[in-house]
Design a protein around this motif. Structure first.
Motif, PDB file in Angstrom:
ATOM      1  N   GLY A  36       2.171  17.474  -2.937  1.00 28.23           N
ATOM      2  CA  GLY A  36       1.446  16.467  -1.973  1.00 28.23           C
ATOM      3  C   GLY A  36       1.318  14.996  -2.632  1.00 28.23           C
ATOM      4  N   MET A  37       2.182  14.784  -3.668  1.00 27.71           N
ATOM      5  CA  MET A  37       2.268  13.505  -4.302  1.00 27.71           C
ATOM      6  C   MET A  37       3.002  12.313  -3.422  1.00 27.71           C
ATOM      7  SD  MET A  37       4.770  14.142  -7.341  1.00 27.71           S
ATOM      8  CE  MET A  37       6.343  14.648  -7.074  1.00 27.71           C
ATOM      9  N   ALA A  38       2.428  11.193  -3.649  1.00 29.79           N
ATOM     10  CA  ALA A  38       3.277   9.949  -3.215  1.00 29.79           C
ATOM     11  C   ALA A  38       4.395   9.302  -3.874  1.00 29.79           C
ATOM     12  CB  ALA A  38       2.233   8.866  -2.711  1.00 29.79           C
ATOM     13  N   ILE A  39       5.387   9.046  -3.556  1.00 27.20           N
ATOM     14  CA  ILE A  39       6.360   8.767  -4.418  1.00 27.20           C
ATOM     15  C   ILE A  39       6.685   7.169  -4.125  1.00 27.20           C
ATOM     16  CG2 ILE A  39       8.762   8.876  -5.248  1.00 27.20           C
ATOM     17  CD1 ILE A  39       8.651  11.807  -4.704  1.00 27.20           C
ATOM     18  N   LEU A  40       6.656   6.519  -5.433  1.00 28.99           N
ATOM     19  CA  LEU A  40       7.068   4.804  -5.067  1.00 28.99           C
ATOM     20  C   LEU A  40       8.427   4.934  -5.855  1.00 28.99           C
ATOM     21  CD1 LEU A  40       6.315   1.920  -4.353  1.00 28.99           C
ATOM     22  CD2 LEU A  40       5.380   1.661  -6.796  1.00 28.99           C
ATOM     23  N   LEU A  41       9.606   4.675  -4.869  1.00 31.45           N
ATOM     24  CA  LEU A  41      10.973   4.945  -5.357  1.00 31.45           C
ATOM     25  C   LEU A  41      11.543   3.606  -5.624  1.00 31.45           C
ATOM     26  CD1 LEU A  41      13.446   6.758  -5.495  1.00 31.45           C
ATOM     27  CD2 LEU A  41      13.736   6.231  -3.228  1.00 31.45           C
ATOM     28  N   ILE A  42      12.019   3.437  -6.910  1.00 27.53           N
ATOM     29  CA  ILE A  42      12.578   2.016  -7.210  1.00 27.53           C
ATOM     30  C   ILE A  42      14.046   2.195  -7.096  1.00 27.53           C
ATOM     31  CG2 ILE A  42      12.522   0.030  -8.789  1.00 27.53           C
ATOM     32  CD1 ILE A  42       9.809   1.091  -8.021  1.00 27.53           C
ATOM     33  N   THR A  43      14.637   1.358  -6.399  1.00 29.95           N
ATOM     34  CA  THR A  43      16.312   1.761  -6.382  1.00 29.95           C
ATOM     35  C   THR A  43      16.959   0.533  -5.708  1.00 29.95           C
ATOM     36  OG1 THR A  43      18.029   3.255  -5.372  1.00 29.95           O
ATOM     37  CG2 THR A  43      16.075   2.846  -4.125  1.00 29.95           C
ATOM     38  N   ASP A  71       0.885  -1.318   0.065  1.00 33.63           N
ATOM     39  CA  ASP A  71       0.152  -0.127  -0.052  1.00 33.63           C
ATOM     40  C   ASP A  71       0.752   1.235  -0.056  1.00 33.63           C
ATOM     41  OD1 ASP A  71      -2.499  -1.350   0.278  1.00 33.63           O
ATOM     42  OD2 ASP A  71      -2.541  -1.346   2.128  1.00 33.63           O
ATOM     43  N   LEU A  72       0.618   2.058  -1.014  1.00 29.86           N
ATOM     44  CA  LEU A  72       1.457   3.590  -0.855  1.00 29.86           C
ATOM     45  C   LEU A  72       0.452   4.533  -0.306  1.00 29.86           C
ATOM     46  CD1 LEU A  72       3.782   4.964  -1.826  1.00 29.86           C
ATOM     47  CD2 LEU A  72       2.671   5.356  -3.710  1.00 29.86           C
ATOM     48  N   LYS A  73       0.695   5.446   0.826  1.00 25.13           N
ATOM     49  CA  LYS A  73      -0.177   6.117   1.319  1.00 25.13           C
ATOM     50  C   LYS A  73       0.117   7.362   0.751  1.00 25.13           C
ATOM     51  CE  LYS A  73       0.414   3.599   5.684  1.00 25.13           C
ATOM     52  NZ  LYS A  73       1.343   3.565   6.816  1.00 25.13           N
ATOM     53  N   ARG A  74      -1.103   8.056   0.734  1.00 21.31           N
ATOM     54  CA  ARG A  74      -1.166   9.708   0.491  1.00 21.31           C
ATOM     55  C   ARG A  74       0.390  10.280   0.707  1.00 21.31           C
ATOM     56  NH1 ARG A  74      -5.283  10.980  -2.874  1.00 21.31           N
ATOM     57  NH2 ARG A  74      -7.021   9.109  -2.543  1.00 21.31           N
ATOM     58  N   GLY A  75       0.954  11.031  -0.057  1.00 22.90           N
ATOM     59  CA  GLY A  75       2.216  11.852   0.304  1.00 22.90           C
ATOM     60  C   GLY A  75       3.515  11.030   0.992  1.00 22.90           C
ATOM     61  N   GLU A  76       3.394   9.820   0.781  1.00 26.49           N
ATOM     62  CA  GLU A  76       4.709   9.288   1.618  1.00 26.49           C
ATOM     63  C   GLU A  76       5.472   8.780   0.470  1.00 26.49           C
ATOM     64  OE1 GLU A  76       4.486   5.525   3.611  1.00 26.49           O
ATOM     65  OE2 GLU A  76       3.243   4.565   1.989  1.00 26.49           O
ATOM     66  N   VAL A  77       6.561   8.506   0.950  1.00 26.47           N
ATOM     67  CA  VAL A  77       7.580   7.888  -0.055  1.00 26.47           C
ATOM     68  C   VAL A  77       8.153   6.548   0.317  1.00 26.47           C
ATOM     69  CG1 VAL A  77       9.956   7.932  -1.077  1.00 26.47           C
ATOM     70  CG2 VAL A  77       8.735   9.941  -0.423  1.00 26.47           C
ATOM     71  N   LEU A  78       7.554   5.448  -0.471  1.00 26.93           N
ATOM     72  CA  LEU A  78       7.786   4.087  -0.314  1.00 26.93           C
ATOM     73  C   LEU A  78       8.914   3.838  -1.213  1.00 26.93           C
ATOM     74  CD1 LEU A  78       7.040   1.066   0.806  1.00 26.93           C
ATOM     75  CD2 LEU A  78       5.302   1.015  -0.643  1.00 26.93           C
ATOM     76  N   ALA A  79      10.081   3.044  -0.540  1.00 31.66           N
ATOM     77  CA  ALA A  79      11.026   2.463  -1.584  1.00 31.66           C
ATOM     78  C   ALA A  79      10.975   0.999  -1.709  1.00 31.66           C
ATOM     79  CB  ALA A  79      12.479   2.790  -1.023  1.00 31.66           C
ATOM     80  N   LEU A  80      11.135   0.715  -2.898  1.00 32.03           N
ATOM     81  CA  LEU A  80      11.181  -0.739  -3.279  1.00 32.03           C
ATOM     82  C   LEU A  80      12.544  -1.158  -3.571  1.00 32.03           C
ATOM     83  CD1 LEU A  80       8.523  -2.594  -3.547  1.00 32.03           C
ATOM     84  CD2 LEU A  80       8.229  -2.190  -5.877  1.00 32.03           C
ATOM     85  N   VAL A  81      13.257  -1.807  -2.844  1.00 33.13           N
ATOM     86  CA  VAL A  81      14.656  -2.081  -2.947  1.00 33.13           C
ATOM     87  C   VAL A  81      15.015  -3.562  -3.505  1.00 33.13           C
ATOM     88  CG1 VAL A  81      16.721  -1.989  -1.787  1.00 33.13           C
ATOM     89  CG2 VAL A  81      14.945  -0.756  -0.986  1.00 33.13           C
ATOM     90  N   GLY A  82      15.802  -3.497  -4.312  1.00 27.34           N
ATOM     91  CA  GLY A  82      16.383  -4.870  -4.466  1.00 27.34           C
ATOM     92  C   GLY A  82      17.510  -4.915  -5.569  1.00 27.34           C
ATOM     93  N   GLU A  83      18.150  -6.141  -5.591  1.00 30.74           N
ATOM     94  CA  GLU A  83      19.208  -6.003  -6.671  1.00 30.74           C
ATOM     95  C   GLU A  83      18.520  -6.490  -8.195  1.00 30.74           C
ATOM     96  OE1 GLU A  83      22.777  -7.658  -4.918  1.00 30.74           O
ATOM     97  OE2 GLU A  83      21.391  -9.081  -4.092  1.00 30.74           O
ATOM     98  N   GLU A 129      10.172   6.879   3.720  1.00 29.89           N
ATOM     99  CA  GLU A 129       9.879   6.642   5.259  1.00 29.89           C
ATOM    100  C   GLU A 129       9.660   5.152   5.357  1.00 29.89           C
ATOM    101  OE1 GLU A 129       6.913   9.095   3.922  1.00 29.89           O
ATOM    102  OE2 GLU A 129       8.666  10.663   4.141  1.00 29.89           O
ATOM    103  N   ARG A 130       9.150   4.482   4.242  1.00 30.25           N
ATOM    104  CA  ARG A 130       8.962   3.171   4.391  1.00 30.25           C
ATOM    105  C   ARG A 130       9.736   2.465   3.281  1.00 30.25           C
ATOM    106  NH1 ARG A 130       4.071   0.253   4.206  1.00 30.25           N
ATOM    107  NH2 ARG A 130       3.329   1.712   2.697  1.00 30.25           N
ATOM    108  N   VAL A 131      10.248   0.901   3.553  1.00 30.68           N
ATOM    109  CA  VAL A 131      10.832   0.287   2.548  1.00 30.68           C
ATOM    110  C   VAL A 131      10.142  -1.089   2.474  1.00 30.68           C
ATOM    111  CG1 VAL A 131      12.521  -0.211   4.343  1.00 30.68           C
ATOM    112  CG2 VAL A 131      13.210  -0.453   1.984  1.00 30.68           C
ATOM    113  N   ALA A 132      10.482  -1.672   1.160  1.00 26.46           N
ATOM    114  CA  ALA A 132       9.832  -2.814   0.944  1.00 26.46           C
ATOM    115  C   ALA A 132      11.193  -3.419   0.194  1.00 26.46           C
ATOM    116  CB  ALA A 132       8.633  -3.194   0.172  1.00 26.46           C
ATOM    117  N   VAL A 133      11.545  -4.587   0.865  1.00 30.01           N
ATOM    118  CA  VAL A 133      12.714  -5.290   0.323  1.00 30.01           C
ATOM    119  C   VAL A 133      12.286  -6.475  -0.617  1.00 30.01           C
ATOM    120  CG1 VAL A 133      14.943  -6.320   0.755  1.00 30.01           C
ATOM    121  CG2 VAL A 133      14.178  -4.795   2.060  1.00 30.01           C
TER     122      VAL A 133
END
Lengths: 328, 332
Positions: free
Chosen positions: B211-218, B36-48, B229-233
């Motif tokens: 006020g956008m939410a960011i799904l950061l892939i890195t 779930d990506l909440k409004r205004g948050e930055v969730l990072a999706l991390v992996g190789e 703020e949050r991370v999913a590995v």
């Protein structure tokens, strides 16, 4: 470490022409850069794209001819002496492009043996298997082709090839930047281990300060073709003196939220300028927070002195002092 | 910055599977991914590389190429059900509600159109404005991403800009229609560190303004620590651990997360790096049980037999491991 450098470069310069050899605009990729590396030492050359670090590496192994300056191996000019050339070998950045896809690993790793006539037949195969073992690969790999290997394994093959001619100096151009973090650490540790076992000197070209910290004894920082700072890795990376090194250090993010968040909102302005038209004076002056009129007109020269870690110096009229660097 | 994030997710994905059929068999690029990506948050999706992080987000955007099979239990974007939406509806959502910034700005921009034409086209197709107004809005947009002398450079072509400026232009095109969700796929990987710092500052600023939410892939743990703020590995197409950045960086509980952090070099300290042995598995025939088991140093008897499910124990945290690492340091 002995007091005599194994490899030394004096006043190297290289000019290319952007947009054609005849009508293109000349730009100096490397301008008056000197360096010295001791036996068994790792010197990292650090900088952003276009700073000239790869051109410098290519001159050191003889892939480019310097316009000015000379390269000395144990005090003797290398020039076209093949026996001396053999002593300086290169590991390339891209483990996909730097291995011929149609040749077996045996032929790839044996190439320096063939070129320099070092081993034939059974001795050649045995030497290749020994090299593959030394870089942590199964000797049975020698009959396979590059596409059968992962990025990290390919880089090991590239290192085995570079070691085949028993060099005293390894020039590694961004050897781990194309690899995943977990694999990157394998290759960094392999290089450290090989250096301990074989006593080779390493010139490690990189942009990632954290990787540089893990492997190097000394560091030289380049900006737009010039060396701007040099010294022991501890001094240059932890308490840098040149404002550009401070900026690089401040931009490098570490896997530590409290520390990484300190970088928020503190980006250095501007981008490296076009090397065809470098600014007069210090090349970093348009981006520098400490700039004065002197910086805009006169180019600062690197003044070197010797400290416990070897040569150390900074090319700046207003170097950052230790206390300021820590608070920046 | 966490205060901006309220609890309603703007993007909710559950049970996402993506597989590609190849001559050698089906590649399960993504298996059972939920977030779930909440409004205004930055969730990072991390992996190789090959962990499935980019494919997951491309599936959400509806832009997976090739012969992919995509299945999901739920895929909702700002009140729209993406599973039942047709192509036309999805096309309207892209740009206005969700948009994507790619890694490689040079190949993402059209080399034969001027910047003004490319940005103006967005306004003309989505908002139906006149050519003149589209141009004015484009200049305004370029100013908002701090492109110097935007009014003069609007007629330039992509190759006339530096890498950092091209990335600013790409970000401009992604935020032109003020989307609620921005997917940033390795947005700074191709850039030098001093320019990376500028682009990350810009993303922070735009997020605060819009006020956008960011799904950061890195793949870069430093960028995660700085931005999210949050991370999913992810590992081998599955989520292995999720939680707040502070918690996970302080005390990772999945051995893969811990190993990834131990393998990352740091500038302040010189310690011998601890690489992860081996390399990521083949996704056509992943190892039985936990996909990380051949590389894991914290192996138990269940690991090669039973695949661990992603389970939450503490609030906001979950992990897929039979024998998670226990935090030894005292809390607080």
């Amino acid at each position: 470490m002995s007091a005599e450098p194994i490899l030394e470069a004096r006043g190297l310069s290289k000019t290319f022409r952007a947009g054609g050899a005849v009508f293109g605009k000349p730009f100096q990729a490397v301008k008056d850069v000197s360096l010295a590396v001791m036996p068994g030492e790792t010197l990292a050359v650090v900088g952003e794209s276009g700073c000239g670090k790869s051109t410098l590496a290519r001159m050191l192994v003889g892939l480019e001819t310097p316009d000015e300056g000379e390269i000395l191996f144990r005090g003797a000019p290398i020039k076209r002496d093949r026996a001396l050339r053999r002593q300086v070998q290169m590991v390339f950045q891209d483990p996909y492009l730097s291995l011929n896809p149609r040749r077996t690993v045996l032929d790839i790793v044996a190439e320096p043996l063939d070129v320099h006539g070092l081993a034939k037949g059974a001795a050649r195969t045995a030497r290749v298997e020994e090299l593959l073992t030394a870089v942590g690969l199964d000797p049975a790999a020698s009959s396979r082709f590059p596409h059968e290997f992962s990025g990290g394994q390919r880089q090991r093959i590239g290192i085995a090839r570079a070691l085949a001619a028993e060099p005293s100096v390894l020039v590694c151009d961004e050897p781990v930047s194309a690899l995943d973090v977990s694999v990157q650490a394998q290759v960094v540790n392999l290089l450290i281990d090989l250096q301990k076992r074989l006593g080779i000197a390493i010139i490690f070209i990189a942009h990632d300060l954290a990787v540089v910290r893990a492997i190097s004894h000394r560091v030289m920082v380049m900006y737009l073709g010039r060396a701007v700072e040099e010294g022991g890795a501890d001094r240059v990376l932890v308490t840098p003196n040149h404002p550009y090194t401070v900026a690089l250090r401040g931009s490098a993010l570490e896997p530590d939220p409290a520390r990484a968040r300190l970088a928020r909102g503190k980006a250095t302005r501007g981008e490296p300028p076009n090397p065809v038209n470098p600014p007069p004076g210090c090349r970093f002056n348009p981006r520098c927070p400490r700039v004065t009129d002197e910086c805009r007109t006169n180019e600062p020269q690197m003044k070197r002195h010797t400290d416990a870690a070897g040569l150390s110096g900074v090319a700046c009229y207003h170097p950052v002092q230790e206390a300021e660097a820590l608070s920046a | 910055m966490t205060k901006q994030a309220d609890e309603r997710p703007v993007l909710s994905v559950s049970g996402l599977d993506v597989s590609f059929s190849t001559m050698r068999g089906d590649v399960k690029a993504v298996s059972d991914v939920s977030f779930d990506l909440k409004r205004g948050e930055v969730l990072a999706l991390v992996g190789e590389s090959g962990s499935g992080k980019s494919v997951s987000t491309r599936a959400v955007m509806g832009i997976v190429r090739g012969n992919a099979t995509i299945n999901a239990r739920r895929m909702e974007l700002a009140g729209h059900d993406l599973l039942t939406a047709d192509e036309e509806q999805k096309r309207k959502l892209r740009g206005r509600v969700i948009s994507l910034v790619f890694q490689d700005a040079l190949s993402a921009l059209n080399p034969v159109l001027s910047i003004g034409d490319q940005l103006g086209e967005l306004y003309r197709t989505h908002l139906n404005v006149s050519k003149k107004e589209a141009r004015e809005r484009s200049i305004e947009l370029l100013r908002s991403v701090h492109l110097a002398s935007a009014d003069k450079r609007i007629d330039d072509y992509p190759h006339q800009f530096s890498g950092g400026m091209r990335q600013r232009i790409l970000i401009a095109s992604a935020i032109a229609l003020k989307p609620e969700v921005l997917i940033a796929d390795e947005p700074t990987t191709a850039l030098d560190v001093t320019v990376q710092a500028q682009i990350l500052d810009l993303l922070d600023e735009l997020r605060d303004e819009l006020g956008m939410a960011i799904l950061l892939i890195t793949h870069d743990l430093g960028v995660v620590a700085r931005m999210a703020e949050r991370v999913a590995v992810m590992y081998a197409g599955r989520l292995v651990e999720t939680g707040s950045v502070d918690d996970i960086f302080r005390a990772p509980s999945h051995p893969y997360t811990a190993a990834l952090m131990a393998s990352a070099p740091r500038i302040e300290t010189v310690e011998k790096l601890e690489p992860i042995k081996g390399s990521p598995p083949n996704l056509i025939a992943p190892p039985p049980g936990c996909a990380f088991n051949p590389r894991c140093t914290h192996l138990g008897e269940l690991c090669t037999k039973v695949r661990p499910e992603l389970i939450g124990d503490l609030p906001g945290r979950s992990r897929a491991c039979h024998y998670p690492l226990v935090e030894t340091a005292h809390v607080g």
